[in-house]
Design an enzyme around this catalytic site. Structure first.
Site, PDB file in Angstrom:
ATOM      1  CD  GLU A   1      50.402  34.304  36.742  1.00 61.59           C
ATOM      2  OE1 GLU A   1      50.304  33.006  36.157  1.00 61.59           O
ATOM      3  OE2 GLU A   1      51.278  34.106  37.353  1.00 61.59           O
TER       4      GLU A   1
ATOM      5  NE  ARG B   1      45.583  36.665  30.190  1.00 60.17           N
ATOM      6  CZ  ARG B   1      45.501  37.774  30.977  1.00 60.17           C
ATOM      7  NH1 ARG B   1      45.066  37.920  31.803  1.00 60.17           N
ATOM      8  NH2 ARG B   1      46.526  38.852  30.559  1.00 60.17           N
TER       9      ARG B   1
ATOM     10  CD  GLU C   1      44.256  41.186  38.580  1.00 58.79           C
ATOM     11  OE1 GLU C   1      43.359  42.288  38.732  1.00 58.79           O
ATOM     12  OE2 GLU C   1      44.144  40.268  38.344  1.00 58.79           O
TER      13      GLU C   1
ATOM     14  CG  HIS D   1      36.724  29.903  34.236  1.00 60.47           C
ATOM     15  ND1 HIS D   1      38.081  29.559  33.989  1.00 60.47           N
ATOM     16  CD2 HIS D   1      36.725  30.576  35.228  1.00 60.47           C
ATOM     17  CE1 HIS D   1      38.696  29.868  35.006  1.00 60.47           C
ATOM     18  NE2 HIS D   1      38.113  30.682  35.698  1.00 60.47           N
TER      19      HIS D   1
ATOM     20  CG  ASP E   1      43.480  33.632  35.634  1.00 62.10           C
ATOM     21  OD1 ASP E   1      44.061  34.312  36.408  1.00 62.10           O
ATOM     22  OD2 ASP E   1      43.584  34.178  34.519  1.00 62.10           O
TER      23      ASP E   1
ATOM     24  CE1 TYR F   1      41.230  37.956  33.377  1.00 58.31           C
ATOM     25  CE2 TYR F   1      40.866  35.613  33.438  1.00 58.31           C
ATOM     26  CZ  TYR F   1      41.805  36.541  33.581  1.00 58.31           C
ATOM     27  OH  TYR F   1      42.916  36.701  33.957  1.00 58.31           O
TER      28      TYR F   1
ATOM     29  CG  ASP G   1      42.139  39.309  35.930  1.00 51.85           C
ATOM     30  OD1 ASP G   1      41.184  40.226  36.363  1.00 51.85           O
ATOM     31  OD2 ASP G   1      42.973  39.778  35.390  1.00 51.85           O
TER      32      ASP G   1
END
Ligand SMILES: [Zn+2]
Length: 678
Positions: free
Chosen positions: A87, A299, A10, A344, A85, A297, A83
């Site tokens: 999104e 989030r 990103e 995660h 997740d 990460y 990333d």
């Protein structure tokens, strides 16, 4: 020339760190976040047609898209490394779409930290894009879009054009408004706190008085009775003494919500600043000549720690504090009931040996303070529990019992480096046993009253959102930003207070969408999104179910708004058209409130009201009194009459951006101005 591998992430900072890790056989480039999204100017969802979204390239991302295509053409193998997740999965999916990649191709790589091991491991194990995860993201995006685009235009009509309704943001606003109402309605209640100073230097608190328990007394009569009885300073007898072994566990490793809360209370960072700074640590910084991603990460709703990281922490702790400081007890798996995606991890440092003070010179001050917070909290979470003995003494006289508790630390454990947040009082135990006599030497009665509930801070709002199951690690910060940006809330110190605008919006939404924009439903939607990700339900089924309810509420809202906007509200302003005796009525249009002549079918009388304040009570009564303000404003707008008359029309002197000028009193856009030279 050999073709290269292409890795797409990103952000340029992340690309830079990964490029350094993978070396010259890999090209690494950035998509700069999402490249496709729903259109800005319309809903962009074919609801009748199974909620088909029409995505288009985001404005300004054309060049980036072109560049990605050109680079893809030159590459043998493409890795989508957004990333880890929903999104990120969606970003990868959209990129795959514009590059026309085969959905069966294993091109998606995922990692929780940007370190050599993690990146190399990820590149070795690409997988196909997880369509369930993409669908969960799509469902959220579309839900938010449907709610926002359907309700907001009505709010513009009813309140003003700078309002909007967001699905999760509206529930959060409701929490803040509800609490404010509770504070306003709060009636304080009197109580008395009772304690006693006894012989042998022992201080005890009231524990029991008859059937009542606790240090507080709520009944004035009973308090007076106690006072009368104990003001004789009687001798108490020790009823019981007890020593219990206790332990206190260190705080859990950080996840997004706890990181945001800690950064708010220790560093004074807003939730969005916390995410920004954490992101820069995650994406990588130049440390002593090498590019390094310093944390995992940011989030995440997991407090899990990988075995490798646990091992590193263990070594560090043994080295620094000794074997016995290693947290042996298994941490309770998680502090919430939600299922946690096991891939995660908690937010933790990636290189345990990079102690904060050793990297300080490479970080800016915000980065340093955040890194120190994350690094220390990780070590603390891996330390042994604190162990202590707890001595409890109860002494009694008549129907009254007083109690005292003393703690003595027997092994400091994680207290060695951390206790400020949850320190327990410690002291030596008094040498006293059951049956001993204690003289009451002083009786302390402190009158006080209950306080209204505390307003929410960013930190406590996030805690509440999480407890209520609203929002997710990726949304807490943006929920708060939207509330601020829309001016629905303001701050009293660091605490949220709803603005009048916020109240107005909340009142309407709560009246017409009590269920859909309520806590329970919103929380159940979050669970539904999780189920989509798990592959247990189809995303369009979730939207379908939602839309049946939503449509009903929206249709009812539409009717009510029409009734409200069609209500006749008379003003005391006369119609400005010569010879017309009509009354000017209040209307609301796309550009805000205006007055219109009641004979609007034949008369053109119309006055915009943009900044005129209207009394709410007058509005309710259907008669508004604004003539004085309107006339004053019109006079200024009309300018000063001059004696210049051309073809029977008088010209007025006006002041504009470019100086003074003359304008026909009959001026409208179809006729010109005469510009004055001197
Ligand atoms: Zn008129």
């Amino acid at each position: 020339m050999a073709k290269k591998n292409l890795v797409i992430v990103e952000s340029p900072a992340k690309a830079n760190t990964i490029k350094k890790i993978l070396g010259r056989n890999y090209e690494v480039t950035a998509s700069y976040g999402h490249i496709r999204d729903l259109p800005k100017t319309k809903m962009g969802i074919d609801i009748e047609n199974n909620f088909t979204p029409s995505y288009s390239t985001i404005k300004g991302k054309g060049e980036i898209t072109k560049n990605l295509r050109a680079m893809a053409k030159k590459s043998d193998k493409i890795y989508l490394a957004a990333d880890p997740d929903r999104e990120g999965e969606a970003i990868a999916w959209h990129v795959a779409h514009i590059l026309k990649l085969d959905p069966k191709e294993k091109n998606r790589i995922e990692f929780n930290e940007i370190t050599k091991n993690a990146i190399r491991e990820a590149v070795k194990n690409p997988r196909t894009i997880d369509q369930n995860r993409v669908d969960a993201q799509q469902a959220r995006r579309l839900l938010d879009r449907i709610v926002g685009y359907s309700i907001s235009p009505y709010l513009w009509q009813l309140i003003s054009s700078n309002t909007s309704a967001g699905r999760v943001q509206s529930v959060s606003l409701k929490l803040i408004c509800d609490l404010e109402n509770e504070i306003k309605a709060f009636i304080p209640q009197k109580y008395w706190e009772v304690s006693g100073d006894f012989s042998n230097n022992i201080d005890l608190n009231l524990y029991k008085s008859g059937d009542d328990r606790g240090i507080k007394m709520w009944d004035e009569e009973k308090m007076e009775e106690l006072k009368k009885s104990l003001e004789t300073y009687p001798t108490f007898e020790v009823v019981s003494t007890e020593i219990a072994k206790k332990t206190k566990n260190p705080p859990l490793p950080l996840k997004t919500s706890t990181l945001q809360q800690l950064a708010s209370s220790y560093l004074g960072f807003s939730a969005s600043k916390t995410m920004r700074v954490a992101q820069s640590l995650y994406e990588g910084l130049k440390i002593d000549g090498a590019q390094k991603g310093l944390i995992t990460y940011m989030r995440t709703d997991s407090t899990r720690i990988s075995e490798e990281a646990k091992g590193q922490a263990k070594e560090f702790i043994i080295d620094k504090y000794g074997e016995k400081y290693i947290g042996k007890k298994k941490q309770k798996k998680t502090d919430d009931k939600k299922k946690i995606q096991d891939a995660h991890e908690a937010v933790r440092p990636t290189y345990i040996d990079l102690e904060p003070d050793n990297v300080e010179e490479y970080l800016n001050s915000d980065q340093y303070r955040m890194y120190k917070l994350i690094w220390e909290r990780f070590i603390i979470s891996q330390l042994a529990p604190m162990e202590y003995d707890q001595f409890t003494l109860i002494s009694g006289y008549d129907k009254y019992q007083f109690r005292g508790i003393v703690n003595k630390v027997t092994f400091d454990g994680y207290y060695k480096i951390f206790k400020e947040e949850d320190e327990i009082k410690t002291a030596d135990f008094p040498s006293i046993k059951e049956g001993d006599k204690l003289e009451l030497e002083k009786l302390n009665i402190k009158a006080d009253e209950t306080k209204p509930p505390k307003r929410l801070s960013e930190s406590s709002l996030i805690r509440k959102l999480e407890a209520d199951g609203i929002g997710r690690p990726s949304t807490y910060a943006s929920i708060i930003e939207t509330l601020k940006k829309r001016e629905y809330v303001e701050f009293m110190g660091k605490l949220f207070v709803p603005t009048k605008l916020g109240y107005d919006v909340e009142k309407i939404l709560n009246k017409y969408f009590p269920r859909i924009l309520g806590v329970e439903f919103t929380s159940s939607m979050e669970n539904a999104l999780d189920s989509i990700e798990e592959g247990a339900v189809k995303w369009t089924d979730v939207l379908d179910e939602f839309y049946i309810d939503f449509k009903k509420a929206l249709e009812n809202f539409d009717k009510e708004v029409e009734k409200i906007t069609n209500r006749r509200i008379e003003s005391d302003v006369p119609c400005p058209v010569d010879g017309c005796t009509g009354k000017m009525l209040l209307k609301t249009g796309r550009f805000g409130k205006y007055l219109e002549c009641e004979h609007f079918e034949t008369c053109s009388g119309r006055i915009p009201l943009k900044t005129v304040e209207i009394d709410e009570q007058e509005l309710e009564d259907g008669h508004i009194f604004i003539n004085e303000i309107v006339q004053k404003r019109e006079r200024i707008k009309r300018g000063i009459p001059t004696d210049i008359v051309i073809k029977g029309v008088r010209y007025n002197l006006k002041k504009g951006r470019f100086g003074e000028y003359l304008e026909s009193e009959n001026y409208d856009s179809s006729k010109g101005k005469i510009v004055r030279d001197e």
